[in-house]
Scaffold this motif. Sequence first.
Motif, mmCIF file in Angstrom:
data_model
loop_
_atom_site.group_PDB
_atom_site.id
_atom_site.type_symbol
_atom_site.label_atom_id
_atom_site.label_comp_id
_atom_site.label_asym_id
_atom_site.label_seq_id
_atom_site.Cartn_x
_atom_site.Cartn_y
_atom_site.Cartn_z
ATOM 1 N N LYS A 200 0.809 -1.228 0.000
ATOM 2 C CA LYS A 200 0.000 0.000 0.000
ATOM 3 C C LYS A 200 0.839 1.273 0.000
ATOM 4 N N ASN A 201 2.163 1.104 -0.181
ATOM 5 C CA ASN A 201 3.038 2.276 -0.291
ATOM 6 C C ASN A 201 2.896 3.215 0.922
ATOM 7 N N ILE A 210 12.974 6.175 8.213
ATOM 8 C CA ILE A 210 11.749 5.564 7.647
ATOM 9 C C ILE A 210 10.546 6.243 8.310
ATOM 10 N N GLN A 211 9.670 6.762 7.484
ATOM 11 C CA GLN A 211 8.501 7.489 7.996
ATOM 12 C C GLN A 211 7.219 6.848 7.469
ATOM 13 N N VAL A 212 6.153 7.033 8.216
ATOM 14 C CA VAL A 212 4.830 6.547 7.789
ATOM 15 C C VAL A 212 4.119 7.684 7.058
ATOM 16 N N LYS A 213 3.764 7.416 5.774
ATOM 17 C CA LYS A 213 3.101 8.468 4.987
ATOM 18 C C LYS A 213 1.645 8.633 5.409
ATOM 19 N N ASP A 214 0.944 7.484 5.515
ATOM 20 C CA ASP A 214 -0.480 7.535 5.854
ATOM 21 C C ASP A 214 -0.858 6.248 6.587
ATOM 22 N N LYS A 215 -1.012 6.357 7.882
ATOM 23 C CA LYS A 215 -1.300 5.155 8.702
ATOM 24 C C LYS A 215 -2.639 4.518 8.317
ATOM 25 N N TYR A 216 -3.568 5.348 7.804
ATOM 26 C CA TYR A 216 -4.901 4.815 7.454
ATOM 27 C C TYR A 216 -4.856 3.886 6.243
ATOM 28 N N GLU A 217 -3.794 4.021 5.433
ATOM 29 C CA GLU A 217 -3.680 3.172 4.243
ATOM 30 C C GLU A 217 -3.168 1.771 4.578
ATOM 31 N N CYS A 218 -2.552 1.634 5.746
ATOM 32 C CA CYS A 218 -1.957 0.348 6.124
ATOM 33 C C CYS A 218 -3.039 -0.713 6.328
ATOM 34 N N ILE A 219 -2.826 -1.881 5.740
ATOM 35 C CA ILE A 219 -3.811 -2.961 5.864
ATOM 36 C C ILE A 219 -3.350 -4.027 6.883
#
Length: 281
Positions: A200-201, A210-219
């Motif tokens: 999910k990039n 390393i950073q999280v772009k969008d936690k809501y996209e993580c499955i």
Amino acid sequence: MNINVRRWSNEIIEIAISGVPLPLLNALRRYALAKVPTYAVDEVMVVINTSHMFDEMLAHRIAMIPLRSEEALERIKGLDIDVCYKCGSDSEDKPPSDVCEKCYVHMFLEAVAEDSEYTVYSSDIKSEDEFVKPVYGNIPIVILSPGQRISLELRARVGRGIEHIKWSPATIAVTRYVADIRISEDLCNLCKKCIEVCPKNVLTVYQNRIQVKDKYECILCKQCMYACPTKAIDVSYRDNEYILVIESSGALEPETILRESIGILLNELEIISKSIDSWKR
Ligand code: SF4
Ligand code: SF4
């Protein structure tokens, strides 16, 4: 309570909610699928069918075509759908005609293939009610060979997904957990394997970390964890934050489905509350 609308279109609504118990969101999700009323074709009178398709199959295909019900929703509010449920053209115990007038919609489907093949689409269904008609006109129903014809009378009525899925206004109604992704800077060697495997990039490199772009996209697939050679990344779910997604069949707007689900649930809770009050007397 915190609500963040992530996606909102004619087809889908996606909201991130914190501070609401998961069972409550699950109840809304189930009500969206099973309790919010819409119109669907429930009776098909076959006048002529010389197509290769059996009457029953034709009727089933037509019944599954979503019918726009948004504009007619006001008039069906307050209808006792349990009465509509029992009613049919061959029913002896018919409700009063003013109920039927709100509930039933007549439609017709006439098509003929003259000299060449003709594909019958949902746009060929003609409704007597300007507000209740197929949402999409491009749903194929049957291909007629030259000389074949169909002539059908249709009756759409109000119902709910709990009776049959054809009445469900939602094609998808799900709740998801929100990811809690932790990366240890001490252990991370910036090999980027976690970024390569993430479907999910979600991850990126920013300022040498390393950073999280969008936690809501993580499955929460945990592929990044399995790929990490140093065990620097850990993925779990947040306790008090969830995502609710409702995708509409087009019969109702997604926000209408959500609003109606809340209204129906509140109404049922009110009935329970009043019953409890009456026990005390
Ligand atoms: S759990 Fe899956 S989706 Fe989430 S960041 Fe890791 S690889 Fe990506
Ligand atoms: S796979 Fe592990 S070590 Fe490599 S960049 Fe990602 S978190 Fe860092």
